[in-house]
Design an enzyme around this catalytic site. Sequence first.
Site, PDB file in Angstrom:
ATOM      1  CD  GLN A  41      -6.767  -1.269   1.807  1.00 33.45           C
ATOM      2  OE1 GLN A  41      -7.406  -2.000   1.101  1.00 33.45           O
ATOM      3  NE2 GLN A  41      -7.320  -0.285   2.468  1.00 33.45           N
ATOM      4  N   GLY A  75       1.536   5.405  -3.910  1.00 35.18           N
ATOM      5  CA  GLY A  75       1.320   6.617  -4.705  1.00 35.18           C
ATOM      6  C   GLY A  75       0.233   6.386  -5.737  1.00 35.18           C
ATOM      7  CE  LYS A  76      -3.451   1.824  -3.933  1.00 35.69           C
ATOM      8  NZ  LYS A  76      -2.396   1.722  -2.928  1.00 35.69           N
ATOM      9  CE  LYS A  86       2.489  11.869 -10.305  1.00 40.32           C
ATOM     10  NZ  LYS A  86       3.826  12.426 -10.394  1.00 40.32           N
ATOM     11  N   GLY A 137       7.789  13.170  -8.730  1.00 36.86           N
ATOM     12  CA  GLY A 137       7.366  14.174  -7.757  1.00 36.86           C
ATOM     13  C   GLY A 137       5.891  14.012  -7.475  1.00 36.86           C
ATOM     14  CB  SER A 193       5.619   9.113 -10.149  1.00 32.50           C
ATOM     15  OG  SER A 193       5.305  10.236  -9.381  1.00 32.50           O
ATOM     16  CB  ALA A 206      -8.023   3.947   0.720  1.00 30.34           C
ATOM     17  N   GLY A 207      -7.078   6.490   1.989  1.00 27.87           N
ATOM     18  CA  GLY A 207      -6.368   7.750   2.111  1.00 27.87           C
ATOM     19  C   GLY A 207      -5.394   8.047   0.999  1.00 27.87           C
ATOM     20  CG  HIS A 208      -5.804   7.216  -2.858  1.00 28.38           C
ATOM     21  ND1 HIS A 208      -4.759   6.341  -2.745  1.00 28.38           N
ATOM     22  CD2 HIS A 208      -6.843   6.492  -3.280  1.00 28.38           C
ATOM     23  CE1 HIS A 208      -5.171   5.137  -3.081  1.00 28.38           C
ATOM     24  NE2 HIS A 208      -6.436   5.192  -3.405  1.00 28.38           N
ATOM     25  N   GLY A 260       0.822  -1.211   0.000  1.00 28.26           N
ATOM     26  CA  GLY A 260       0.000   0.000   0.000  1.00 28.26           C
ATOM     27  C   GLY A 260       0.855   1.259   0.000  1.00 28.26           C
ATOM     28  CG  ASP A 261       0.726   3.712   2.411  1.00 24.22           C
ATOM     29  OD1 ASP A 261      -0.406   4.211   2.416  1.00 24.22           O
ATOM     30  OD2 ASP A 261       1.174   2.996   3.327  1.00 24.22           O
TER      31      ASP A 261
HETATM   32  P1  GDP Z   1      -1.470   5.996  -2.104  1.00 25.15           P
HETATM   33  O1  GDP Z   1      -2.408   5.671  -1.005  1.00 25.15           O
HETATM   34  O2  GDP Z   1      -0.963   4.771  -2.775  1.00 25.15           O
HETATM   35  O3  GDP Z   1      -1.971   7.038  -3.046  1.00 25.15           O
HETATM   36  O4  GDP Z   1      -0.211   6.614  -1.437  1.00 25.15           O
HETATM   37  P2  GDP Z   1      -0.087   7.958  -0.614  1.00 25.15           P
HETATM   38  O5  GDP Z   1      -1.331   8.741  -0.592  1.00 25.15           O
HETATM   39  O6  GDP Z   1       0.574   7.626   0.648  1.00 25.15           O
HETATM   40  O7  GDP Z   1       0.867   8.747  -1.588  1.00 25.15           O
HETATM   41  C1  GDP Z   1       2.139   8.795  -1.392  1.00 25.15           C
HETATM   42  C2  GDP Z   1       2.633  10.198  -1.072  1.00 25.15           C
HETATM   43  O8  GDP Z   1       3.697  10.466  -1.956  1.00 25.15           O
HETATM   44  C3  GDP Z   1       1.695  11.352  -1.271  1.00 25.15           C
HETATM   45  O9  GDP Z   1       2.029  12.363  -0.343  1.00 25.15           O
HETATM   46  C4  GDP Z   1       1.969  11.817  -2.693  1.00 25.15           C
HETATM   47  O10 GDP Z   1       1.665  13.168  -2.927  1.00 25.15           O
HETATM   48  C5  GDP Z   1       3.434  11.601  -2.776  1.00 25.15           C
HETATM   49  N1  GDP Z   1       3.947  11.213  -4.077  1.00 25.15           N
HETATM   50  C6  GDP Z   1       3.321  10.481  -5.054  1.00 25.15           C
HETATM   51  N2  GDP Z   1       4.169  10.261  -6.074  1.00 25.15           N
HETATM   52  C7  GDP Z   1       5.345  10.865  -5.730  1.00 25.15           C
HETATM   53  C8  GDP Z   1       6.624  10.945  -6.368  1.00 25.15           C
HETATM   54  O11 GDP Z   1       6.850  10.441  -7.455  1.00 25.15           O
HETATM   55  N3  GDP Z   1       7.607  11.612  -5.699  1.00 25.15           N
HETATM   56  C9  GDP Z   1       7.418  12.183  -4.491  1.00 25.15           C
HETATM   57  N4  GDP Z   1       8.450  12.781  -3.904  1.00 25.15           N
HETATM   58  N5  GDP Z   1       6.226  12.112  -3.854  1.00 25.15           N
HETATM   59  C10 GDP Z   1       5.209  11.455  -4.471  1.00 25.15           C
END
Ligand code: GDP
Length: 430
Positions: free
Chosen positions: A225, A15-16, A18, A416, A414, A39-41, A12-13
């Site tokens: 997840q 970066g799904k 984005k 950023g 990705s 989940a919390g995206h 999980g987490d």
């Molecule tokens: P999700 O639940 O899979 O979407 O994961 P998260 O919400 O925990 O997202 C991961 C975090 O990393 C978030 O704060 C995003 O804004 C950030 N993020 C996503 N892609 C990137 C990346 O390529 N680089 C960086 N530095 N941050 C990223």
Amino acid sequence: MSTLVVIGVQWGDEGKGKVVDLLAREADIIVRFQGGNNAGHTLVVDGQKTVVRLIPSGVLHAGKVCVIGNGVVVDPQVLVEEIDTLQQQGCLTDPALLKISETAHLIMPYHKAIDLARERLRGEGRIGTTGRGIGPTYEDKMARVGIRFVDLLDEKIFSEKLAHNLQEKNIYLGAILQEQALDYRQIFDRYCHLRTRLAPYITNTSRYLHQEISRGRKVLFEGAQGTMLDVDHGTYPYVTSSNTVAGAVCAGAGIAPRHIHNVIGISKAYTTRVGSGPFPTELFGPEGEKLRRDGGEFGTVTGRPRRCGWFDAVVVRTAARLNGLTSLALTKIDVLSGLPTLRICTGYQYRGQHYDEVPASTTVLENLTPLYEDLPGWDEPLTGIRSLDALPGNARRYVERIEELVGVPVKMISVGAGREETILIRPSFF
Ligand code: GDP
């Protein structure tokens, strides 16, 4: 080819949020099919940060239809709050843009009370649940005593089911978990109020999706997840209470297997895990600290620090097979800048046996030796880079090696958090 499933391939987490947000530009409909509001995206659009927990991440795109499928468990209070916040931001102004499955199960106040009390009683042995009642709601679904949206719409049925369930739950809460009993009237009134708010969105989403897929509309299924948290295929018992693999789309959204066309796996360029459970490539020293700091590795919903480690090709390879990945998106590669050497785990060793996929036994997982391959790192910041050619040679080599070890082409990198901070290698996803 009109459907695309997006799956996290680690814990999980990944970066799904984005990636789904980005892919949603191409889709007409975005669907969630499992999990709950744990989940919390995090989505960053034009510098504005939005956290969505239940509603699919595609919600920030005007005119897209968002669907909460039957496999999701829904806390109606959280859903109403999320709708309010999004509407204040000018999204979801037309009720036709959100559809909630009539057979999705409701998270009830007793589910949350049970979740929290159990975790408290577990003490040291806690499994790291977020206490949002998701596990107990899935338990009731399987025990066939759950309450669904279709039940909520019928006041008499809702009243009967609530009264029946609460009688039993209050005995359990008091006698076993040493918690206060919950009040029937309070819950009934609150849920009736929530019903009036949510009724316009409740419908037969399975049939709706079938019709739209048949018409050739592009549908994106958004997993929550990650594969290693799947209740059947993950690192049990340190898993979530639903199936997170691509196959769960069929049951959790009510569509036939032949309607699944493409599956993209999302993986960080390293590995993280929240809470307890085996994590073969975990780092405990300054390198782990660097990943946590530069990657902002703290839970979106809970704020808990995440455990960080090297990229584990064994994990992602296993996930590639389980999900039938057609492509991979690699996120947060920018976080690796500045590390002189990068390690990739290519296999595991335990008592003379070699593993090229994740073993089922927790004992093996907790005691194995990861086998590493070392690759040279790079110092340059990557966030401004928009093409594969412009990446430092060592970063390109790192990506290519991951492709080889996992056996799936990387379509997107990705660099950023922002939507535009992305390298699209093979830009067509549907
Ligand atoms: P999700 O639940 O899979 O979407 O994961 P998260 O919400 O925990 O997202 C991961 C975090 O990393 C978030 O704060 C995003 O804004 C950030 N993020 C996503 N892609 C990137 C990346 O390529 N680089 C960086 N530095 N941050 C990223």
